[in-house]
Write a protein that holds these residues in place. Structure first.
Motif, PDB file in Angstrom:
ATOM      1  N   PHE A  97       0.812  -1.214   0.000  1.00 55.19           N
ATOM      2  CA  PHE A  97       0.000   0.000   0.000  1.00 55.19           C
ATOM      3  C   PHE A  97       0.847   1.267   0.000  1.00 55.19           C
ATOM      4  CE2 PHE A  97      -4.293  -1.716   1.812  1.00 55.19           C
ATOM      5  CZ  PHE A  97      -4.501  -2.382   0.622  1.00 55.19           C
ATOM      6  N   CYS A  98       1.928   1.285   0.775  1.00 52.83           N
ATOM      7  CA  CYS A  98       2.777   2.495   0.838  1.00 52.83           C
ATOM      8  C   CYS A  98       3.389   2.800  -0.523  1.00 52.83           C
ATOM      9  CB  CYS A  98       3.878   2.312   1.879  1.00 52.83           C
ATOM     10  SG  CYS A  98       3.262   2.357   3.575  1.00 52.83           S
ATOM     11  N   LYS A  99       3.908   1.760  -1.191  1.00 56.99           N
ATOM     12  CA  LYS A  99       4.509   1.959  -2.512  1.00 56.99           C
ATOM     13  C   LYS A  99       3.454   2.330  -3.555  1.00 56.99           C
ATOM     14  CE  LYS A  99       8.379  -1.235  -1.826  1.00 56.99           C
ATOM     15  NZ  LYS A  99       9.055  -2.464  -2.334  1.00 56.99           N
ATOM     16  N   MET A 100       2.239   1.911  -3.316  1.00 54.21           N
ATOM     17  CA  MET A 100       1.176   2.176  -4.291  1.00 54.21           C
ATOM     18  C   MET A 100       0.659   3.608  -4.234  1.00 54.21           C
ATOM     19  SD  MET A 100      -0.951  -1.440  -4.008  1.00 54.21           S
ATOM     20  CE  MET A 100      -2.276  -0.905  -5.094  1.00 54.21           C
ATOM     21  N   LYS A 101       1.162   4.402  -3.297  1.00 54.63           N
ATOM     22  CA  LYS A 101       0.719   5.794  -3.193  1.00 54.63           C
ATOM     23  C   LYS A 101       1.262   6.647  -4.328  1.00 54.63           C
ATOM     24  CE  LYS A 101       0.064   5.747   1.820  1.00 54.63           C
ATOM     25  NZ  LYS A 101       0.503   6.308   3.125  1.00 54.63           N
ATOM     26  N   THR A 102       2.223   6.137  -5.062  1.00 50.18           N
ATOM     27  CA  THR A 102       2.758   6.837  -6.225  1.00 50.18           C
ATOM     28  C   THR A 102       2.624   5.933  -7.441  1.00 50.18           C
ATOM     29  OG1 THR A 102       4.997   5.987  -5.803  1.00 50.18           O
ATOM     30  CG2 THR A 102       4.414   8.133  -4.820  1.00 50.18           C
ATOM     31  N   GLY A 103       2.749   6.521  -8.592  1.00 52.73           N
ATOM     32  CA  GLY A 103       2.639   5.749  -9.829  1.00 52.73           C
ATOM     33  C   GLY A 103       1.207   5.343 -10.127  1.00 52.73           C
ATOM     34  N   HIS A 104       1.061   4.387 -11.013  1.00 55.36           N
ATOM     35  CA  HIS A 104      -0.273   3.966 -11.446  1.00 55.36           C
ATOM     36  C   HIS A 104      -1.007   3.176 -10.378  1.00 55.36           C
ATOM     37  CE1 HIS A 104       0.620   5.388 -15.458  1.00 55.36           C
ATOM     38  NE2 HIS A 104       1.734   4.653 -15.488  1.00 55.36           N
ATOM     39  N   GLY A 105      -0.269   2.640  -9.416  1.00 58.69           N
ATOM     40  CA  GLY A 105      -0.903   1.885  -8.349  1.00 58.69           C
ATOM     41  C   GLY A 105      -1.805   2.723  -7.471  1.00 58.69           C
ATOM     42  N   LYS A 106      -1.612   4.064  -7.497  1.00 60.84           N
ATOM     43  CA  LYS A 106      -2.442   4.931  -6.661  1.00 60.84           C
ATOM     44  C   LYS A 106      -3.912   4.869  -7.083  1.00 60.84           C
ATOM     45  CE  LYS A 106      -1.526   9.099  -9.437  1.00 60.84           C
ATOM     46  NZ  LYS A 106      -0.881  10.446  -9.431  1.00 60.84           N
ATOM     47  N   ASN A 107      -4.162   4.556  -8.351  1.00 64.85           N
ATOM     48  CA  ASN A 107      -5.549   4.436  -8.815  1.00 64.85           C
ATOM     49  C   ASN A 107      -6.221   3.220  -8.180  1.00 64.85           C
ATOM     50  OD1 ASN A 107      -5.216   6.647 -10.643  1.00 64.85           O
ATOM     51  ND2 ASN A 107      -4.216   5.262 -12.097  1.00 64.85           N
ATOM     52  N   THR A 108      -5.476   2.114  -8.133  1.00 65.70           N
ATOM     53  CA  THR A 108      -6.002   0.908  -7.489  1.00 65.70           C
ATOM     54  C   THR A 108      -6.205   1.147  -6.000  1.00 65.70           C
ATOM     55  OG1 THR A 108      -4.733  -0.412  -9.090  1.00 65.70           O
ATOM     56  CG2 THR A 108      -5.642  -1.570  -7.172  1.00 65.70           C
ATOM     57  N   LEU A 109      -5.232   1.810  -5.375  1.00 67.34           N
ATOM     58  CA  LEU A 109      -5.305   2.068  -3.935  1.00 67.34           C
ATOM     59  C   LEU A 109      -6.495   2.967  -3.600  1.00 67.34           C
ATOM     60  CD1 LEU A 109      -3.992   1.672  -1.177  1.00 67.34           C
ATOM     61  CD2 LEU A 109      -2.559   3.690  -1.651  1.00 67.34           C
ATOM     62  N   ARG A 110      -6.762   3.953  -4.446  1.00 68.46           N
ATOM     63  CA  ARG A 110      -7.886   4.857  -4.198  1.00 68.46           C
ATOM     64  C   ARG A 110      -9.209   4.101  -4.212  1.00 68.46           C
ATOM     65  NH1 ARG A 110      -6.800   8.288  -7.726  1.00 68.46           N
ATOM     66  NH2 ARG A 110      -8.129   7.520  -9.426  1.00 68.46           N
ATOM     67  N   VAL A 111      -9.362   3.183  -5.136  1.00 70.45           N
ATOM     68  CA  VAL A 111     -10.584   2.382  -5.199  1.00 70.45           C
ATOM     69  C   VAL A 111     -10.709   1.522  -3.936  1.00 70.45           C
ATOM     70  CG1 VAL A 111     -11.701   0.467  -6.400  1.00 70.45           C
ATOM     71  CG2 VAL A 111     -10.732   2.357  -7.712  1.00 70.45           C
ATOM     72  N   ILE A 112      -9.617   0.953  -3.506  1.00 70.73           N
ATOM     73  CA  ILE A 112      -9.640   0.124  -2.287  1.00 70.73           C
ATOM     74  C   ILE A 112     -10.066   0.959  -1.083  1.00 70.73           C
ATOM     75  CG2 ILE A 112      -8.206  -1.173  -0.659  1.00 70.73           C
ATOM     76  CD1 ILE A 112      -6.515  -2.079  -3.074  1.00 70.73           C
ATOM     77  N   GLN A 113      -9.492   2.136  -0.953  1.00 69.90           N
ATOM     78  CA  GLN A 113      -9.763   2.990   0.207  1.00 69.90           C
ATOM     79  C   GLN A 113     -11.173   3.563   0.177  1.00 69.90           C
ATOM     80  OE1 GLN A 113      -6.475   5.723  -0.220  1.00 69.90           O
ATOM     81  NE2 GLN A 113      -5.156   4.554   1.189  1.00 69.90           N
ATOM     82  N   GLU A 114     -11.643   3.936  -1.017  1.00 66.77           N
ATOM     83  CA  GLU A 114     -12.921   4.628  -1.116  1.00 66.77           C
ATOM     84  C   GLU A 114     -14.109   3.686  -1.332  1.00 66.77           C
ATOM     85  OE1 GLU A 114     -12.558   7.529  -4.178  1.00 66.77           O
ATOM     86  OE2 GLU A 114     -10.996   8.687  -3.150  1.00 66.77           O
ATOM     87  N   GLU A 115     -13.872   2.540  -1.957  1.00 68.21           N
ATOM     88  CA  GLU A 115     -15.013   1.684  -2.319  1.00 68.21           C
ATOM     89  C   GLU A 115     -14.941   0.263  -1.766  1.00 68.21           C
ATOM     90  OE1 GLU A 115     -16.176   1.846  -6.437  1.00 68.21           O
ATOM     91  OE2 GLU A 115     -14.938   3.614  -6.793  1.00 68.21           O
ATOM     92  N   ILE A 116     -13.753  -0.197  -1.435  1.00 74.31           N
ATOM     93  CA  ILE A 116     -13.608  -1.621  -1.112  1.00 74.31           C
ATOM     94  C   ILE A 116     -13.301  -1.862   0.363  1.00 74.31           C
ATOM     95  CG2 ILE A 116     -12.418  -3.770  -1.651  1.00 74.31           C
ATOM     96  CD1 ILE A 116     -14.005  -2.646  -3.981  1.00 74.31           C
TER      97      ILE A 116
END
Length: 400
Positions: A376-395
């Motif tokens: 999750f920490c590494k996903m805060k940058t790059g294209h992974g942030k889009n996946t992380l945002r969905v997880i945090q906001e919807e999942i």
């Protein structure tokens, strides 16, 4: 038209030049200043593709061009829907009326009306006027028009490739059985170049709808035989998708089977992928399941390609393919994490998570989230942030 001394009379010909007389009665021989390449003109639409009848030579006018047969474009090792020993389609019925085009002025006038933006409304009025004629006379005029337009393939193809010419040809269908027969024969003879032309492809569906079931199958068969050739061309894949909606019976099943057998490489083809995507949206249980099975082992690779990612998303959104995709994702933790951080793959990861939530696949969803949690920490940058945002906001909140 010149007099042919009655040796080759037209249907219902009473000794008069029917088409020429019709044009003359409608006073259509004025100077309309249509655009002609290479000549000065005050035409207000210089960019419109207008038929230049001056380029028709005597040889070009009188010689029937052979139907176009495409060079084989099948990917090495892939099977083809058209056997290499198959012969090109030739209509068993001749659609040339002898002697009709002795004088080219009538054809020139007709083409000019059908392709010139400033005269196109005249062609429509011309047809409206013909509709008021007695049945026998109207049929004779329409038969003469059909003979003029289908005398040779070059003229027909040039007309079909023109924006207004194609539109004009479409308006001629379903006006007369004889005219439908002539136009349908020309469409069959020139099937492939029409299907791969931006304007010409618009003639195929009107041709199918204008004839009986037996004749429809001629175009169904041609579509099947050229399925893979069409699927790999920009305009061809669009035409294939459109025409497939009209096809019924055994040829529909054969085309499904052809696409299924070649779905693995078609999905990676820049144009073939659109055909696979379209077939996945048709929700045909057998075909969709078979396509997913054919793509097994390729979902991660497809997910990381721009167009391929759409194929995987459509599989995820189909009840008949979803399980096979999730099974592959579930079996490779490293690739799942890479995909969630990929430029295109992150959209597929988002889709997979949303589908699992929507279908209340709680246990599996939690499993996929846990695979990503350490990153999750590494996903805060790059294209992974889009996946992380969905997880945090919807999942995430829903899964707790």
């Amino acid at each position: 038209m010149s007099n042919d001394n009655g040796k080759n009379p037209m249907p219902n010909d009473r000794g008069n030049d029917l088409v020429f007389t019709a044009f003359e009665n409608l006073n259509l021989y004025g100077n309309y200043n249509c655009y002609n390449p290479g000549e000065a003109s005050n035409n207000n639409h210089p960019n419109v593709n207008v038929y230049n009848v001056g380029h028709i030579s005597v040889d070009r006018f009188n010689v029937n061009a052979p139907p176009f047969i495409p060079t084989r474009m099948i990917q090495p090792g892939a099977s083809s829907s058209r056997s290499t020993s198959a012969k090109p389609f030739f209509s068993s019925q001749s659609f040339v009326s002898p002697g009709v085009v002795k004088d080219r002025s009538s054809l020139s006038e007709l083409l000019d009306m059908m392709t010139c933006v400033e005269r196109f409304t005249e062609f429509q009025k011309f047809l409206q006027r013909l509709d008021t004629y007695p049945t026998a006379e109207r049929e004779s005029h329409l038969s003469a028009i059909g003979s003029l337009l289908t005398k040779n393939n070059w003229t027909f193809l040039d007309l079909a490739a023109n924006q207004y010419g194609s539109q004009a040809l479409r308006t001629l269908f379903k006006r007369s059985p004889v005219l439908d027969h002539l136009l349908f024969g020309a469409v069959c003879m020139n099937f492939f170049p029409l299907m791969t032309n931006r304007c010409g492809r618009g003639l195929i569906i009107p041709a199918i709808r204008a004839v009986d079931k037996t004749r429809k199958e001629d175009l169904y068969r041609l579509t099947y035989e050229y399925t893979l050739d069409l699927a790999r061309l920009e305009t061809g894949c669009l035409a294939l998708n459109d025409v497939f909606q009209e096809i019924r019976g055994k040829y529909r099943d054969l085309i499904f089977e052809c696409v299924v057998k070649n779905a693995d490489w078609l999905s990676f083809d820049p144009y073939g992928t659109h055909v696979v995507q379209n077939f996945l949206t048709l929700q045909n249980p057998g075909a969709t399941t078979a396509i997913a099975e054919r793509l097994r082992g390729s979902f991660f690779r497809l997910a990381k390609e721009r167009l391929g990612s759409y194929v995987v998303e459509k599989c995820l959104n189909s009840a008949f393919a979803r399980d096979k995709v999730l099974e592959e994702f579930r079996g490779n933790d490293r690739e799942w994490v890479r995909m969630a951080n990929d430029k295109f793959g992150n959209f597929v990861a988002q889709c997979a998570l949303k589908v699992m939530k929507e279908k209340q696949m709680t246990s599996m969803l939690g499993e996929f989230l846990e695979k990503l949690r350490p990153y999750f920490c590494k996903m805060k940058t790059g294209h992974g942030k889009n996946t992380l945002r969905v997880i945090q906001e919807e999942i995430e909140g829903w899964s707790d």
